[in-house]
Design a protein around this motif. Sequence first.
Motif, PDB file in Angstrom:
ATOM      1  N   ASN A 152       0.794  -1.226   0.000  1.00 28.87           N
ATOM      2  CA  ASN A 152       0.000   0.000   0.000  1.00 28.87           C
ATOM      3  C   ASN A 152       0.827   1.278   0.000  1.00 28.87           C
ATOM      4  O   ASN A 152       0.266   2.360   0.126  1.00 28.87           O
ATOM      5  N   THR A 153       2.147   1.193  -0.115  1.00 26.16           N
ATOM      6  CA  THR A 153       2.925   2.407  -0.319  1.00 26.16           C
ATOM      7  C   THR A 153       2.671   2.911  -1.744  1.00 26.16           C
ATOM      8  O   THR A 153       2.066   2.210  -2.569  1.00 26.16           O
ATOM      9  N   ILE A 154       3.151   4.104  -2.046  1.00 28.01           N
ATOM     10  CA  ILE A 154       2.931   4.644  -3.391  1.00 28.01           C
ATOM     11  C   ILE A 154       3.529   3.713  -4.442  1.00 28.01           C
ATOM     12  O   ILE A 154       2.900   3.418  -5.461  1.00 28.01           O
ATOM     13  N   ALA A 155       4.750   3.235  -4.194  1.00 31.74           N
ATOM     14  CA  ALA A 155       5.398   2.367  -5.177  1.00 31.74           C
ATOM     15  C   ALA A 155       4.720   1.003  -5.266  1.00 31.74           C
ATOM     16  O   ALA A 155       4.436   0.510  -6.362  1.00 31.74           O
ATOM     17  N   LEU A 159       2.716  -0.834  -8.306  1.00 28.44           N
ATOM     18  CA  LEU A 159       3.104  -2.135  -8.842  1.00 28.44           C
ATOM     19  C   LEU A 159       1.942  -3.121  -8.807  1.00 28.44           C
ATOM     20  O   LEU A 159       1.798  -3.959  -9.697  1.00 28.44           O
ATOM     21  N   SER A 160       1.115  -3.035  -7.777  1.00 31.07           N
ATOM     22  CA  SER A 160       0.000  -3.972  -7.631  1.00 31.07           C
ATOM     23  C   SER A 160      -1.027  -3.775  -8.739  1.00 31.07           C
ATOM     24  O   SER A 160      -1.140  -2.695  -9.316  1.00 31.07           O
ATOM     25  N   GLY A 161      -1.768  -4.820  -9.008  1.00 30.85           N
ATOM     26  CA  GLY A 161      -2.810  -4.755 -10.031  1.00 30.85           C
ATOM     27  C   GLY A 161      -4.188  -4.747  -9.433  1.00 30.85           C
ATOM     28  O   GLY A 161      -5.060  -5.535  -9.822  1.00 30.85           O
ATOM     29  N   GLN A 162      -4.408  -3.865  -8.455  1.00 26.64           N
ATOM     30  CA  GLN A 162      -5.674  -3.782  -7.726  1.00 26.64           C
ATOM     31  C   GLN A 162      -6.313  -2.424  -8.011  1.00 26.64           C
ATOM     32  O   GLN A 162      -5.926  -1.411  -7.407  1.00 26.64           O
ATOM     33  N   MET A 165      -7.254   0.129  -5.265  1.00 31.59           N
ATOM     34  CA  MET A 165      -6.157   0.734  -4.524  1.00 31.59           C
ATOM     35  C   MET A 165      -5.496   1.878  -5.297  1.00 31.59           C
ATOM     36  O   MET A 165      -4.614   2.558  -4.753  1.00 31.59           O
ATOM     37  N   GLN A 166      -5.911   2.069  -6.536  1.00 21.55           N
ATOM     38  CA  GLN A 166      -5.311   3.107  -7.373  1.00 21.55           C
ATOM     39  C   GLN A 166      -6.302   4.225  -7.699  1.00 21.55           C
ATOM     40  O   GLN A 166      -5.892   5.373  -7.893  1.00 21.55           O
ATOM     41  N   ASP A 168      -8.445   7.278  -7.814  1.00 25.06           N
ATOM     42  CA  ASP A 168      -8.467   8.579  -7.139  1.00 25.06           C
ATOM     43  C   ASP A 168      -7.277   8.820  -6.219  1.00 25.06           C
ATOM     44  O   ASP A 168      -7.219   9.836  -5.530  1.00 25.06           O
ATOM     45  N   PHE A 169      -6.303   7.887  -6.183  1.00 24.77           N
ATOM     46  CA  PHE A 169      -5.061   8.119  -5.458  1.00 24.77           C
ATOM     47  C   PHE A 169      -3.954   8.632  -6.388  1.00 24.77           C
ATOM     48  O   PHE A 169      -2.801   8.740  -5.969  1.00 24.77           O
ATOM     49  N   ASP A 170      -4.296   8.895  -7.654  1.00 27.50           N
ATOM     50  CA  ASP A 170      -3.300   9.290  -8.665  1.00 27.50           C
ATOM     51  C   ASP A 170      -2.239   8.205  -8.849  1.00 27.50           C
ATOM     52  O   ASP A 170      -1.051   8.484  -9.017  1.00 27.50           O
ATOM     53  N   LEU A 171      -2.678   6.980  -8.826  1.00 30.98           N
ATOM     54  CA  LEU A 171      -1.799   5.830  -9.037  1.00 30.98           C
ATOM     55  C   LEU A 171      -2.286   5.033 -10.247  1.00 30.98           C
ATOM     56  O   LEU A 171      -3.467   5.041 -10.551  1.00 30.98           O
ATOM     57  N   PRO A 172      -1.386   4.332 -10.927  1.00 37.60           N
ATOM     58  CA  PRO A 172       0.037   4.182 -10.618  1.00 37.60           C
ATOM     59  C   PRO A 172       0.828   5.461 -10.866  1.00 37.60           C
ATOM     60  O   PRO A 172       0.469   6.268 -11.714  1.00 37.60           O
ATOM     61  N   TYR A 173       1.906   5.600 -10.115  1.00 32.85           N
ATOM     62  CA  TYR A 173       2.716   6.807 -10.153  1.00 32.85           C
ATOM     63  C   TYR A 173       3.871   6.611 -11.141  1.00 32.85           C
ATOM     64  O   TYR A 173       4.654   5.662 -11.019  1.00 32.85           O
TER      65      TYR A 173
END
Length: 460
Positions: A152-155, A159-162, A165-166, A168-173
């Motif tokens: 659950n860190t930014i990195a 990397l995760s494919g969930q 978890m991405q 509205d968090f501006d992920l993947p970064y």
Amino acid sequence: MRPNNLHEADIAHFIHQQTDLADHAEHGAILMDRGEGVRVWDTEGREYIEAMAGLWCTSLGFSEKRLADAAYKQLLQLPYYHTFFAKGHEPGVVLAEKLIGLAPEGLTNVAFQCSGSEANDAAIKMIWYYNNLVGRPSKKKIIGRVRGYHGNTIATASLSGQPHMQADFDLPYGDRFLKVSNPHYYRAAEPGETEEQFSARMADELEALIEKEGAENIAAFFAEPVQGGGGALTPPRGYFDLIQPILRKHDILFVADEVICGFGRTGEMWGSLTYGIKPDILTCAKQLTAAYQPLSATLISRPIHEALVAGSRKNGSFGHGYTYGGHPVACAVGVETLNIYAERDMIGHVKKVSPAFLAGLEQFRGHPLVGDVRGVGLIAGVELMADKAARTPFTPAQKVGVLVQEKCREAGLVVRAIGDRIAFTPPLIITEAEIGEMCARFGRGLDAAWAEMGAVPRAA
């Protein structure tokens, strides 16, 4: 409806992780009060079999006094010290030695953190550092898998494919994180395709991605031996046998995320041993301390460690670490946990009870809601299907997995719905009798969900 035994202060101040916060605000939460063996009790006195070992982690159950004693003894002797600036403590040294003694061949050094997320985040940092030190500054992209979970860190969330978890968090970064397909044979196989053929297609996809991006730009491939957050999903036959030669050919590091699989979950000390994986980096956590203390480890190969040493000569130090990484109390509990595993032959116990566990879940393959059942050791997933003959899934809006999870809770069983896949990872200490009761409660939960959907429950 869940019982609302939630204190007002909890609603006002406590943010529950990985939770539907809107639903939580309306219905409250269940507060657990105590645990013993494979069972827990909530604050209203209801008893449950914990078939998820908490979050895949309470391998020795909820009442192992030896671990509490190990923590207390260390708290009295040295309650805290860090591992910065060439300092440390005996529990960390002993635990590192024990881990390397248990590790797959080729892993030589250990860095400690507090969580699986941090262990994988540290691995990513070390991979980038390593490639800079060996003169490959462009070799930075990392391949993960759809539905893979690494933290659950930014990195690691990148990397995760969930997707949840991405969003509205501006992920993947950034652009360093790539994905290949989830190797979910039951859901994704083409008509008539064998598991081996499916694995070959997954391997071809990986090679095509490497060729597209350029092997000179790709640093590593991350994979869980058995996908946890993907639904307790075992790999199709031959998958890792085909993946690894491709990675070696293109000089791409293999990171085995053993945060869930490590320490006996698959019936071997490591999922890597179960599936013939030879990792360059291995990350572990959860069962390292049986969840009695927060601790994780990143195990690396000699070439990577030599790069860390070279980097210190260049930069003056290895500029990485955490205040609580390798906490002496956590390390002391980790040492005692590994001692218990050895003394009680927990690997042998898992092998002994695994057939009853897998057969007990396999019996539900005939249930109208169940399309597929797969597992290894003491980890398994039960796939729910709207039409199993046609392999037609339920729609996400139906939330059938959540319904089954809730009905299981009402039957006194804690399981986890990952979409429409019900995950099971009970404490490793579970007995055959407790497996029988777990399965009986699961059957009652399935039938109650089937009945609520407007169907007729199975005959007893």
